[in-house]
Design an enzyme around this catalytic site. Structure first.
Site, PDB file in Angstrom:
ATOM      1  CG  ASP A  66      -1.563   1.224   1.537  1.00 20.13           C
ATOM      2  OD1 ASP A  66      -1.799   2.044   0.353  1.00 20.13           O
ATOM      3  OD2 ASP A  66      -1.900   1.342   2.657  1.00 20.13           O
ATOM      4  CG  ASN A  82      -3.290   5.192  -1.307  1.00 18.96           C
ATOM      5  OD1 ASN A  82      -3.106   4.290  -0.486  1.00 18.96           O
ATOM      6  ND2 ASN A  82      -3.960   5.709  -2.109  1.00 18.96           N
ATOM      7  CG  ASP A 140      -5.955   3.140   0.567  1.00 22.01           C
ATOM      8  OD1 ASP A 140      -5.187   2.401   0.682  1.00 22.01           O
ATOM      9  OD2 ASP A 140      -6.665   3.345  -0.409  1.00 22.01           O
ATOM     10  CG  ASP A 197      -1.445   1.799  -3.620  1.00 20.82           C
ATOM     11  OD1 ASP A 197      -0.061   1.440  -3.915  1.00 20.82           O
ATOM     12  OD2 ASP A 197      -2.000   2.326  -2.575  1.00 20.82           O
ATOM     13  CG  ASP A 230     -12.348 -14.091 -13.699  1.00 17.38           C
ATOM     14  OD1 ASP A 230     -11.701 -14.831 -12.932  1.00 17.38           O
ATOM     15  OD2 ASP A 230     -13.489 -13.830 -13.483  1.00 17.38           O
ATOM     16  CD  GLU A 239     -10.638 -18.986 -12.576  1.00 16.60           C
ATOM     17  OE1 GLU A 239     -10.637 -19.190 -11.700  1.00 16.60           O
ATOM     18  OE2 GLU A 239     -11.291 -18.330 -13.221  1.00 16.60           O
TER      19      GLU A 239
HETATM   20  C1  GLC Z   1     -12.572 -16.451 -10.919  1.00 19.05           C
HETATM   21  C2  GLC Z   1     -11.497 -15.665  -9.610  1.00 19.05           C
HETATM   22  C3  GLC Z   1     -12.276 -15.398  -8.675  1.00 19.05           C
HETATM   23  C4  GLC Z   1     -13.548 -14.753  -8.824  1.00 19.05           C
HETATM   24  C5  GLC Z   1     -14.630 -15.445  -9.918  1.00 19.05           C
HETATM   25  C6  GLC Z   1     -15.541 -14.689 -10.219  1.00 19.05           C
HETATM   26  O1  GLC Z   1     -12.668 -17.576 -10.299  1.00 19.05           O
HETATM   27  O2  GLC Z   1     -10.401 -16.201  -9.866  1.00 19.05           O
HETATM   28  O3  GLC Z   1     -11.406 -14.714  -7.714  1.00 19.05           O
HETATM   29  O4  GLC Z   1     -14.235 -14.539  -7.614  1.00 19.05           O
HETATM   30  O5  GLC Z   1     -13.655 -15.627 -11.022  1.00 19.05           O
HETATM   31  O6  GLC Z   1     -15.037 -13.425 -11.210  1.00 19.05           O
END
Ligand code: GLC
Length: 564
Positions: free
Chosen positions: A60, A62, A64, A68, A246, A304
């Protein structure tokens, strides 16, 4: 420190020549300068070590309490020291953060929590200066419910073009009061939410395989791919080196959205027969994405893919689809000879059938950290750490790309967090029965004796760091030759520098009961693992690196060794 060879990296940054076929980017979205990209190879990803940064938890800058991009920029020297080839940033685009960035409301900007486009550009340039490539998470299966498209869909009537970008359906039952099918959300509860129509009456339902704040896009609508293409080119034109896609086995849905067999589902569980994923139409989408990436020859994407079947998995990495498939087999394997060997053999078999490259990982932001997982039901973290170190040598001995989740190199365990700090939507959606993934997302410990260990200038970090991590900080491990960080640094250095790692195949050695040994087919590096609770004799050869000190010249329990 004496045990680590000086950095292998040399500066190799060149102006990337824009490709003939790439679309000019819109002027409002252009970085306004020539993007820089490393140019030494178009197949840098074949054996790359990719470091996953979960931006909220890395550093981090900044104060908060949330990590980031400025934090990543400040800590790039650490990543260079570690010796990684690339970073993968979990999503940093504009998001209301219902799922910590995996709910994107503007895919072509940076969320203010993480910084801005200028900081992002500075990060890409600085990473490239250090010979580190930058890949980003892209979320094509769904948007945020605060994406302008979804706001327009809600404001428009059933059957409108605005609704056709998502998956809206009438409900079942006499008055449409029942969801259109029986699909549950991966995060708990139904996968459908009903909206109020303009007259204030309950109306249609929309599909969300994840949280209600993550409406699924309708991939049968050409507008959806057109927008993704804009997003891909937007970031590629800024110089990124690729993407992590994703839910890459999602997107396409089965025609007619039939009911599914509920025996195949559980919260955060994946099953090959789950109708919500891995539908044949997904491959056409990957081919279109690949065609865009082909305009940027040194860019690569990893998907993924929670798919177990070897053939089904391989289909995603055919030459015109994804460059790499994120492979969870090692992350799911128990610390047993049979499980580890089956994970390796299946992974290699799957990719060989299509001439693809294998990938390996022990964890990511969605699963329990390996130290805790290997600690077993007794929760013995010292056994867990020994096994995690051994498995690090296993994955780094294998051909292909390796993904290291931030903090794995420090041997971090999962954290048992109190109920009141839990933030994963799974906790609420499961009716507080499933604690979710926060335990593997606790901020990294950098230096000092007390939380938050240099992660932030405020003690009020988004998740609390346990005081017991004082001995696990980067600072504490850097000068300790026996630390997990030193083990990773040595392993990465050797993996890069030594010719014994050559070859794309693996040959199995005979090994005593409870042991596993394999050899790289060309370079002849041997990796031996002892899963027993007693030492075993080493295979012949000179020890290059060992995950634990030898015991009277023998391989320790729960340890691995590299030999040449
Ligand atoms: C994928 C990501 C996960 C997220 C899901 C929905 O599995 O790795 O973290 O919650 O997609 O986008």
């Amino acid at each position: 420190m004496s045990n680590v060879v000086p950095s292998r990296r040399t500066r190799a940054v060149a102006e990337r020549q824009p490709s003939q076929s790439s679309q000019p980017s819109e002027s409002s979205e252009s970085p306004g300068k020539t993007a820089h990209q490393l140019d030494d190879s178009t197949n840098w990803w074949h054996n790359a070590v990719v470091y996953q940064i979960y931006p909220r938890s890395f550093a981090d800058s900044n104060g908060d309490g949330v990590g980031d991009l400025g934090g990543v920029l400040e800590r790039l020297g650490y990543l260079e020291l570690l010796g990684v080839d690339a970073i993968w940033l979990s999503p940093v685009m504009t998001s209301p953060m219902a799922d910590h960035g995996y709910d994107v409301s503007n895919p072509r900007d940076i969320d203010p929590l993480f910084g801005d486009l200028a900081t992002f550009d500075a990060l890409v340039a600085a990473a490239h200066d250090r010979d580190i490539r930058v890949t980003m998470d892209i979320v094509p299966n769904h948007t945020s419910n605060q994406h302008p498209w979804f706001a327009a869909a809600i404001a428009s009537p059933a059957g409108s073009p605005e609704r056709a970008r998502y998956i809206f359906r009438d409900g079942r039952g006499v008055n449409g009061e029942l969801p259109p099918n029986n699909w549950p959300s991966v995060f708990g509860g139904p996968a459908w939410t009903r909206v109020a129509e303009a007259d204030g009456q309950p109306g249609q339902w929309y599909l969300h395989i994840f949280a209600a704040e993550q409406p699924d896009l309708n991939w049968d609508n050409p507008e959806v791919f057109a927008d993704l293409e804009r997003t891909l080119r937007f970031w590629l034109d800024r110089g990124v080196d690729g993407f992590r896609i994703d839910v890459a086995h999602g997107m396409a849905k089965p025609p007619g959205l039939p009911d599914m067999d509920l025996a195949t589902v559980g919260l955060l569980v994946n099953d090959d027969n789950d109708l919500r994923f891995n539908n044949p139409g997904v491959h056409a989408i990957h081919r279109k994405i690949r065609a865009v990436l082909n305009d940027y020859p040194s860019a690569a994407n990893v998907g993924e893919i929670w798919v177990d079947d070897n053939v089904a998995f391989a289909n995603y990495i055919r030459p015109d689809e994804l460059h790499l498939g994120f492979n969870f087999r090692l992350a799911k394997a128990e610390f047993t000879v049979d499980d580890i060997r089956a994970a390796i053999e299946n992974s290699l078999t799957a990719v060989e059938s299509v001439g693809g490259r294998p990938t390996w990982t022990l964890s990511n932001h969605d699963v329990e950290r390996e130290v805790t997982r290997y600690g077993g039901e007794r929760g013995d973290l010292s056994v867990g750490l020994n096994r995690a170190r051994a498995m690090a040598l296993v994955e780094l001995a294998l051909p292909g790309a390796v993904f290291i989740y931030n903090g794995a190199e420090l041997g971090l365990p999962n954290v048992d967090l109190p109920d009141e700090v839990l933030q994963d939507p799974v906790w609420e959606r499961s009716g507080h029965t499933e604690r979710g993934r926060d335990g593997c997302r606790v901020p990294l410990p950098w230096e000092g004796a007390a939380p938050p260990f240099g992660f932030s200038s405020t003690p009020n970090t988004w998740l609390p760091t346990p005081a017991s991590w004082a001995s696990l900080t980067v600072e504490a491990q850097l000068e300790d030759i026996n630390s997990t960080l030193s083990l990773y640094r040595q392993a990465l250095e050797l993996r890069y520098a030594r010719s014994e790692f050559a070859g794309d195949g693996v040959e199995w050695y005979g090994a005593p009961a409870g042991c596993l040994a394999f050899r790289r087919n060309v370079g002849r590096l041997v990796c031996a693992v002892n899963t027993n609770d007693h030492p075993v004799a080493l295979p012949p050869g000179e020890v290059l690196l060992s995950s634990a000190p030898l015991i009277n010249g023998e391989l320790a329990p729960n340890a691995a060794v590299w030999l040449v």
